[in-house]
Structure formats: structure tokens, C-alpha cells
Design a protein around this motif. Structure first.
Motif, mmCIF file in Angstrom:
data_model
loop_
_atom_site.group_PDB
_atom_site.id
_atom_site.type_symbol
_atom_site.label_atom_id
_atom_site.label_comp_id
_atom_site.label_asym_id
_atom_site.label_seq_id
_atom_site.Cartn_x
_atom_site.Cartn_y
_atom_site.Cartn_z
ATOM 1 N N ASP A 20 11.846 -1.026 -3.449
ATOM 2 C CA ASP A 20 12.855 -1.685 -2.383
ATOM 3 C C ASP A 20 12.979 -0.503 -1.353
ATOM 4 N N LYS A 21 13.717 0.724 -1.816
ATOM 5 C CA LYS A 21 13.880 1.684 -0.828
ATOM 6 C C LYS A 21 12.639 2.173 0.018
ATOM 7 N N LEU A 22 11.578 2.319 -0.991
ATOM 8 C CA LEU A 22 10.123 2.819 -0.179
ATOM 9 C C LEU A 22 9.781 1.628 0.743
ATOM 10 N N ASN A 23 9.851 0.580 0.401
ATOM 11 C CA ASN A 23 9.569 -0.254 1.366
ATOM 12 C C ASN A 23 10.395 -0.267 2.752
ATOM 13 N N GLU A 24 11.635 -0.101 2.612
ATOM 14 C CA GLU A 24 12.373 0.385 3.587
ATOM 15 C C GLU A 24 11.894 1.554 4.533
ATOM 16 N N LEU A 25 11.645 2.442 3.695
ATOM 17 C CA LEU A 25 11.070 3.531 4.501
ATOM 18 C C LEU A 25 9.682 3.531 4.989
ATOM 19 N N LEU A 26 8.792 2.535 4.306
ATOM 20 C CA LEU A 26 7.607 2.229 5.067
ATOM 21 C C LEU A 26 7.799 1.479 6.304
ATOM 22 N N ALA A 27 8.666 0.391 6.291
ATOM 23 C CA ALA A 27 9.100 -0.482 7.573
ATOM 24 C C ALA A 27 9.513 0.538 8.725
ATOM 25 N N ASN A 28 10.297 1.719 8.470
ATOM 26 C CA ASN A 28 10.655 2.465 9.315
ATOM 27 C C ASN A 28 9.541 3.459 9.778
ATOM 28 N N TYR A 29 8.785 3.778 8.672
ATOM 29 C CA TYR A 29 7.698 4.593 9.389
ATOM 30 C C TYR A 29 6.710 3.819 10.201
ATOM 31 N N GLN A 30 6.453 2.606 9.961
ATOM 32 C CA GLN A 30 5.729 1.607 10.707
ATOM 33 C C GLN A 30 6.202 1.810 12.331
ATOM 34 N N ILE A 31 7.323 1.653 12.247
ATOM 35 C CA ILE A 31 7.805 1.473 13.881
ATOM 36 C C ILE A 31 7.794 2.915 14.300
ATOM 37 N N PHE A 32 8.052 3.751 13.683
ATOM 38 C CA PHE A 32 8.155 5.141 14.197
ATOM 39 C C PHE A 32 6.514 5.574 14.730
ATOM 40 N N TYR A 33 5.628 5.271 13.874
ATOM 41 C CA TYR A 33 4.095 5.489 14.113
ATOM 42 C C TYR A 33 3.964 4.639 15.352
ATOM 43 N N ASP A 67 0.472 5.472 4.343
ATOM 44 C CA ASP A 67 -0.520 5.211 3.242
ATOM 45 C C ASP A 67 0.074 5.743 2.135
ATOM 46 N N GLU A 68 0.581 6.940 2.106
ATOM 47 C CA GLU A 68 1.142 7.555 0.828
ATOM 48 C C GLU A 68 2.436 6.633 0.007
ATOM 49 N N ILE A 69 3.439 6.438 1.025
ATOM 50 C CA ILE A 69 4.285 5.365 0.489
ATOM 51 C C ILE A 69 3.828 4.159 0.307
ATOM 52 N N ALA A 70 3.040 3.405 0.704
ATOM 53 C CA ALA A 70 2.437 2.236 0.368
ATOM 54 C C ALA A 70 1.986 2.179 -1.192
ATOM 55 N N GLU A 71 1.055 3.591 -1.255
ATOM 56 C CA GLU A 71 0.301 3.788 -2.554
ATOM 57 C C GLU A 71 1.364 4.036 -3.612
ATOM 58 N N ARG A 72 2.269 4.615 -3.259
ATOM 59 C CA ARG A 72 3.417 5.063 -4.198
ATOM 60 C C ARG A 72 4.157 3.684 -4.727
ATOM 61 N N ILE A 73 4.312 2.853 -3.782
ATOM 62 C CA ILE A 73 5.160 1.336 -4.060
ATOM 63 C C ILE A 73 3.987 0.940 -5.138
ATOM 64 N N LEU A 74 2.728 0.812 -4.952
ATOM 65 C CA LEU A 74 1.829 0.269 -5.730
ATOM 66 C C LEU A 74 1.614 0.978 -7.210
ATOM 67 N N THR A 75 1.950 2.483 -7.207
ATOM 68 C CA THR A 75 1.875 2.879 -8.270
ATOM 69 C C THR A 75 3.000 2.534 -9.016
ATOM 70 N N LEU A 76 4.254 2.256 -8.711
ATOM 71 C CA LEU A 76 5.439 2.004 -9.253
ATOM 72 C C LEU A 76 5.176 0.398 -10.130
ATOM 73 N N GLY A 77 4.282 -0.335 -9.314
ATOM 74 C CA GLY A 77 3.993 -1.592 -9.800
ATOM 75 C C GLY A 77 4.417 -2.633 -9.029
ATOM 76 N N PHE A 78 4.788 -2.312 -7.620
ATOM 77 C CA PHE A 78 5.189 -3.342 -6.762
ATOM 78 C C PHE A 78 4.484 -3.501 -5.446
ATOM 79 N N THR A 79 4.665 -4.266 -4.451
ATOM 80 C CA THR A 79 3.901 -4.655 -3.374
ATOM 81 C C THR A 79 4.364 -4.179 -2.122
#
Length: 159
Positions: A20-33, A67-79
Motif C-alpha cells: 500500500d505504501k509502495l503504491n503511494e510512492l508509485l503514484a507520487n513518482y508518476q506525477i513527479f515523472y 518500474d522498480e517500485i511496481a515490480e517490488r509491489i508485484l514481488t510482495l504479491g500485490f498489484t
């Protein structure tokens, strides 16, 4: 008997909280990008060549981290989140529209780091507490890199 561990041997509940927290980071990184991409396209002025290249480095680096954050979320077993609607709803970083001044762009970048760095530190602590070395190492690397970038961008602004 159901195991409390996920497929990589980490606690399922802790992994869910990390995802969940990684998804929050992912969302912020997408806007930052997207902001960095816009700065790259729209920059004007005497520092155009220098900043145009610097913003390209920034958005390319952000794309790797996304990409690293999204793949880490997947590695943990989530979407991982994957729609701009989700990103804009969750992100604390605001879209920076039509920024062409180098000074304003760098101020926006620094404001972005004011959001990203605390999230990464929170993830560093959470991952350390849950024995998640993969997330921990990723956050440690991001924090080290970004602290240096904050110093450099602040020096550019003479702060």
C-alpha cells in the motif's frame, strides 16, 4: 493450515501494508515523472541546454524507479496501481503545468522531493521492521541519491 508468510517468506500483513505504501510512492513518482518530462519539454532561457539535459536525466531516472517500485509491489504479491486516475487521486505531488522557468522548475522538483523523501524514509522503517531487505535496500538507495540531488538543486538556486 494457512501460512502467514507470502511466497518470498515475508509476513503477509506486513507485505500488504508495504505494498500500500509502495503504491503511494508509485503514484507520487508518476506525477513527479510527468512534471520532469514537462520541464524538459518547456524549459526556456539562458540555462536551456543545461537544464534540458538535467531534466531528461531526472525523468529517465524516475522512469527506472517507477518500474522498480511496481515490480517490488508485484514481488510482495500485490498489484501496482496503473491508471492516471489512481495516481492523481493518491499523489501528494501536484501537477506542474506550463512551467518554463528554470528556477520555478527546480523549485517544483524540490517540492516533489519534500513528498518523496519522507515516504521513502517511512518505507525504510517499515521494511526494516518486517525484515524486507529488498524494499529496504531500494529505499536506502533512493534516499542516498535524493539527498545529494536536493543539495545540488538547492545549490543551483543559491539556497
Amino acid at each position: 493450515m494457512t501460512s502467514n508468510l507470502n511466497h518470498i517468506g515475508l509476513d503477509k500483513k506486513a507485505s500488504s501494508e508495504l505494498a500500500d505504501k509502495l503504491n503511494e510512492l508509485l503514484a507520487n513518482y508518476q506525477i513527479f515523472y510527468m512534471n520532469a518530462r514537462g520541464f524538459h519539454w518547456n524549459i526556456k532561457g539562458e540555462k536551456f541546454f543545461e537544464l534540458h539535459l538535467k531534466f531528461e536525466e531526472l525523468y529517465n531516472d524516475s522512469l527506472i524507479k517507477i518500474d522498480e517500485i511496481a515490480e517490488r509491489i508485484l514481488t510482495l504479491g500485490f498489484t501496482p496501481l496503473h491508471t492516471y486516475g489512481d495516481y492523481s487521486a493518491l499523489s501528494k505531488i501536484q501537477s506542474a503545468k506550463n512551467v518554463s522557468s528554470g528556477t520555478n522548475a527546480i523549485q517544483e522538483i524540490l517540492k516533489g522531493y519534500e513528498v518523496l523523501l519522507p515516504l521513502e524514509r517511512e518505507l525504510l522503517e517499515m521494511s526494516g521492521d518486517s525484515n524486507d531487505e529488498g524494499t529496504n535496500a531500494l529505499m536506502s538507495d533512493y534516499i542516498r541519491e535524493q539527498e545529494k540531488l536536493i543539495w545540488m538543486y538547492s545549490a543551483y538556486l543559491n539556497q
